[in-house]
Write an enzyme that holds these catalytic residues in place. Sequence first.
Site, PDB file in Angstrom:
ATOM      1  CE  LYS A   2      -1.925   2.526   3.194  1.00 17.49           C
ATOM      2  NZ  LYS A   2      -1.800   3.856   2.548  1.00 17.49           N
TER       3      LYS A   2
ATOM      4  N   GLY B  96       7.065   4.374   8.150  1.00 13.75           N
ATOM      5  CA  GLY B  96       6.208   5.532   8.394  1.00 13.75           C
ATOM      6  C   GLY B  96       6.497   6.113   9.764  1.00 13.75           C
ATOM      7  CB  SER B  97       4.556   8.427  11.824  1.00 15.03           C
ATOM      8  OG  SER B  97       3.351   7.706  11.914  1.00 15.03           O
ATOM      9  CB  THR B  98       7.577   6.822  15.994  1.00 11.93           C
ATOM     10  OG1 THR B  98       8.879   6.840  15.373  1.00 11.93           O
ATOM     11  CG2 THR B  98       7.679   6.101  17.321  1.00 11.93           C
ATOM     12  CD  GLU B  99       0.167   9.343  15.985  1.00 10.45           C
ATOM     13  OE1 GLU B  99       0.769  10.269  15.425  1.00 10.45           O
ATOM     14  OE2 GLU B  99      -1.069   9.297  16.111  1.00 10.45           O
TER      15      GLU B  99
ATOM     16  CD  GLU C 163      13.832   0.462   8.081  1.00 12.73           C
ATOM     17  OE1 GLU C 163      14.326   1.442   8.693  1.00 12.73           O
ATOM     18  OE2 GLU C 163      14.497  -0.511   7.697  1.00 12.73           O
TER      19      GLU C 163
ATOM     20  CB  CYS D 290      13.012   8.576   7.904  1.00 10.83           C
ATOM     21  SG  CYS D 290      14.084   7.730   6.734  1.00 10.83           S
TER      22      CYS D 290
ATOM     23  CD  GLU E 122      10.104  12.150  11.798  1.00 12.70           C
ATOM     24  OE1 GLU E 122       9.016  11.639  12.077  1.00 12.70           O
ATOM     25  OE2 GLU E 122      10.946  11.609  11.064  1.00 12.70           O
TER      26      GLU E 122
HETATM   27  P1  NAD Z   1       2.375   7.677   8.483  1.00  7.84           P
HETATM   28  O1  NAD Z   1       2.766   6.761   9.580  1.00  7.84           O
HETATM   29  O2  NAD Z   1       1.302   8.652   8.736  1.00  7.84           O
HETATM   30  O3  NAD Z   1       1.904   6.837   7.214  1.00  7.84           O
HETATM   31  C1  NAD Z   1       2.726   5.851   6.638  1.00  7.84           C
HETATM   32  C2  NAD Z   1       1.844   4.847   5.920  1.00  7.84           C
HETATM   33  O4  NAD Z   1       1.045   4.164   6.885  1.00  7.84           O
HETATM   34  C3  NAD Z   1       0.882   5.458   4.922  1.00  7.84           C
HETATM   35  O5  NAD Z   1       0.792   4.600   3.808  1.00  7.84           O
HETATM   36  C4  NAD Z   1      -0.432   5.488   5.706  1.00  7.84           C
HETATM   37  O6  NAD Z   1      -1.581   5.453   4.883  1.00  7.84           O
HETATM   38  C5  NAD Z   1      -0.320   4.212   6.514  1.00  7.84           C
HETATM   39  N1  NAD Z   1      -1.112   4.180   7.735  1.00  7.84           N
HETATM   40  C6  NAD Z   1      -1.611   5.216   8.453  1.00  7.84           C
HETATM   41  N2  NAD Z   1      -2.284   4.751   9.529  1.00  7.84           N
HETATM   42  C7  NAD Z   1      -2.187   3.401   9.510  1.00  7.84           C
HETATM   43  C8  NAD Z   1      -2.638   2.354  10.356  1.00  7.84           C
HETATM   44  N3  NAD Z   1      -3.337   2.597  11.465  1.00  7.84           N
HETATM   45  N4  NAD Z   1      -2.357   1.078  10.031  1.00  7.84           N
HETATM   46  C9  NAD Z   1      -1.634   0.799   8.938  1.00  7.84           C
HETATM   47  N5  NAD Z   1      -1.174   1.740   8.078  1.00  7.84           N
HETATM   48  C10 NAD Z   1      -1.440   3.029   8.365  1.00  7.84           C
HETATM   49  O7  NAD Z   1       3.716   8.379   8.011  1.00  7.84           O
HETATM   50  P2  NAD Z   1       3.884   9.436   6.851  1.00  7.84           P
HETATM   51  O8  NAD Z   1       3.436  10.749   7.366  1.00  7.84           O
HETATM   52  O9  NAD Z   1       3.313   8.939   5.574  1.00  7.84           O
HETATM   53  O10 NAD Z   1       5.476   9.408   6.646  1.00  7.84           O
HETATM   54  C11 NAD Z   1       6.316  10.153   7.411  1.00  7.84           C
HETATM   55  C12 NAD Z   1       6.952   9.316   8.491  1.00  7.84           C
HETATM   56  O11 NAD Z   1       7.630   8.190   7.918  1.00  7.84           O
HETATM   57  C13 NAD Z   1       8.014  10.079   9.242  1.00  7.84           C
HETATM   58  O12 NAD Z   1       7.874   9.844  10.614  1.00  7.84           O
HETATM   59  C14 NAD Z   1       9.313   9.477   8.729  1.00  7.84           C
HETATM   60  O13 NAD Z   1      10.387   9.596   9.616  1.00  7.84           O
HETATM   61  C15 NAD Z   1       8.921   8.070   8.482  1.00  7.84           C
HETATM   62  N6  NAD Z   1       9.841   7.408   7.546  1.00  7.84           N
HETATM   63  C16 NAD Z   1      10.745   6.499   8.022  1.00  7.84           C
HETATM   64  C17 NAD Z   1      11.649   5.880   7.155  1.00  7.84           C
HETATM   65  C18 NAD Z   1      12.662   4.898   7.656  1.00  7.84           C
HETATM   66  O14 NAD Z   1      13.266   4.219   6.831  1.00  7.84           O
HETATM   67  N7  NAD Z   1      12.861   4.768   8.949  1.00  7.84           N
HETATM   68  C19 NAD Z   1      11.619   6.192   5.798  1.00  7.84           C
HETATM   69  C20 NAD Z   1      10.698   7.116   5.337  1.00  7.84           C
HETATM   70  C21 NAD Z   1       9.804   7.727   6.234  1.00  7.84           C
END
Ligand code: NAD
Length: 514
Positions: A219, A271-274, A293, A327, A425
């Site tokens: 996704k 994605g995000s830590t949250e 990640e 990130c 962040e």
């Molecule tokens: P996000 O966590 O909001 O979303 C990431 C993905 O998760 C999206 O596809 C989103 O639709 C999906 N998602 C949202 N809620 C979900 C849930 N409850 N269950 C499953 N999937 C869900 O993050 P973002 O705003 O898209 O990206 C930014 C974040 O990603 C930043 O915190 C960044 O540091 C992190 N990031 C980390 C790396 C790494 O390699 N460590 C690389 C790129 C980005």
Amino acid sequence: MKRLVPAEPYNGGVTSAPPSPTTVIRPGPSPARLDFASGIFDYAPAPESVRPEIAGSYGLFIGGTSVDAQGGKRFATTNPATGETISEVAEASAADVDRAVAAARAALPAWSALPGIERGKYLYRIARRLQERAREIAVLETIDGGKPIKESRDVDIPLAAAHFFYHAGWADKLAYAFPGTDPKPVGVCGQIIPWNFPLLMAAWKIAPALACGNTVVLKPAETTPLTALRLAEICDEVGLPAGVVNIVTGAGATGAAIVEHPGVDKIAFTGSTEVGKRIAKAVAGTDKTLTLELGGKSANIIFEDASIDQAVEGIIEGIYFNQGHVCCAGSRLFVQESIADRVTAKLRDRLATLRVGDPLDKNTDVGAINSRAQLDTIERYLRIGRDEGATLHEVNGSALPDAGNWCRPCFFTGVQPSHAIAREEIFGPVLAVMTFRTPAEAIERANNTPYGLAAGVWTDKGSKIFEVASKLDAGVVWLNTYNKFDPTSPFGGFKESGFGREGGRHGLRPYVRL
Ligand code: NAD
């Protein structure tokens, strides 16, 4: 692959001369004229001329074909540099995820039984096709995500192809990657990625999974679905067996449906830590395996013996690359006290020369913020930083376009470790500058964060490099450089930046059962 014909193909706002004044900064008649007021060289606009075909709407890629979402729900994807709607994309429900998982499950026996050398051939074909279509895909990435064309052209797409090439090489050598074992695929992999490197993150996820004999349901993020759908087209073009790669578009609910699906054997999330914590809870107690990640607040440490000009370039690369939507962005800068004034003065000078504006202009250094929501977050932190007593330096003089989401690159001085801008962040072009006196203090302050994704160390002394690097709690430590990526090099975090590695031999491990 079934394609839905566009009502009116979107050309991404690409214009032939003269370019739109709302999307091009400082159109100038002659190249390289220095505007002394702003400090910015005024180049003639150099708009990208390639116009990728973009359909009016896209379906889900399930079982090797494009299908509508059950119930027909769709959402718009927009160009963050103009605010215009680019296309509509199907929004996958739990029932659609179920279809995708069933397709991946059905494809698994044949795909995993294929000799590694044959799986590798498919990966090589995908890599080569990405190279052949690189220009078109780079433009699409820039239109959908807002990053400067020179980055998507020179970094994102070549690296995505490199990941497929690299993992193609591993497909028939897994027994050498894990000597003395008989590596087996994990099964159906659910993969969820963010919007900052849309195609590259898809490549980081799909290439190792396929090389190891798994099938996937991926996704992309809701604001940047288009290049993942191009990758689906490429899978179709190269004759990848139906169901080996499935791409479902949607937002958080679609991602949650993948995480919760009992037919998924492994979750890989970036994605995000949250959200990562939420996923870890959902997966706990199931037999799914998990890699995360997550976010970062990485430290860039400049010692007084460093080459200052080189270090300033590294700082710029570390925080303003991709508008700070990285990130591992070097968002905390620790400068040795004796050189702090010199470094901040040079930083101001360099910042003033960055060209902010139309991401499709080849001269642009800093493009559009990916979404209105992300711009709101960044602006909130700018207010918090000022309220906390830090000093904001916003010296860039670029004229920002009227429409779209924009933030000038900037930095704060007078930052305390307790300030939110030093701890949280921001994910934007905002740098927090702090000082230190001794290497021990630099290490302690750099490690004083819940995150641990990356760090940078700048010094002329080899012994200091090894001493400091070995004590930093970070998955990647760059020495006298920053933000350099290579598929052979594992990437991943410590602490709240996640666990598991992507890239290198380590990156294969989550995709095999030994
Ligand atoms: P996000 O966590 O909001 O979303 C990431 C993905 O998760 C999206 O596809 C989103 O639709 C999906 N998602 C949202 N809620 C979900 C849930 N409850 N269950 C499953 N999937 C869900 O993050 P973002 O705003 O898209 O990206 C930014 C974040 O990603 C930043 O915190 C960044 O540091 C992190 N990031 C980390 C790396 C790494 O390699 N460590 C690389 C790129 C980005």
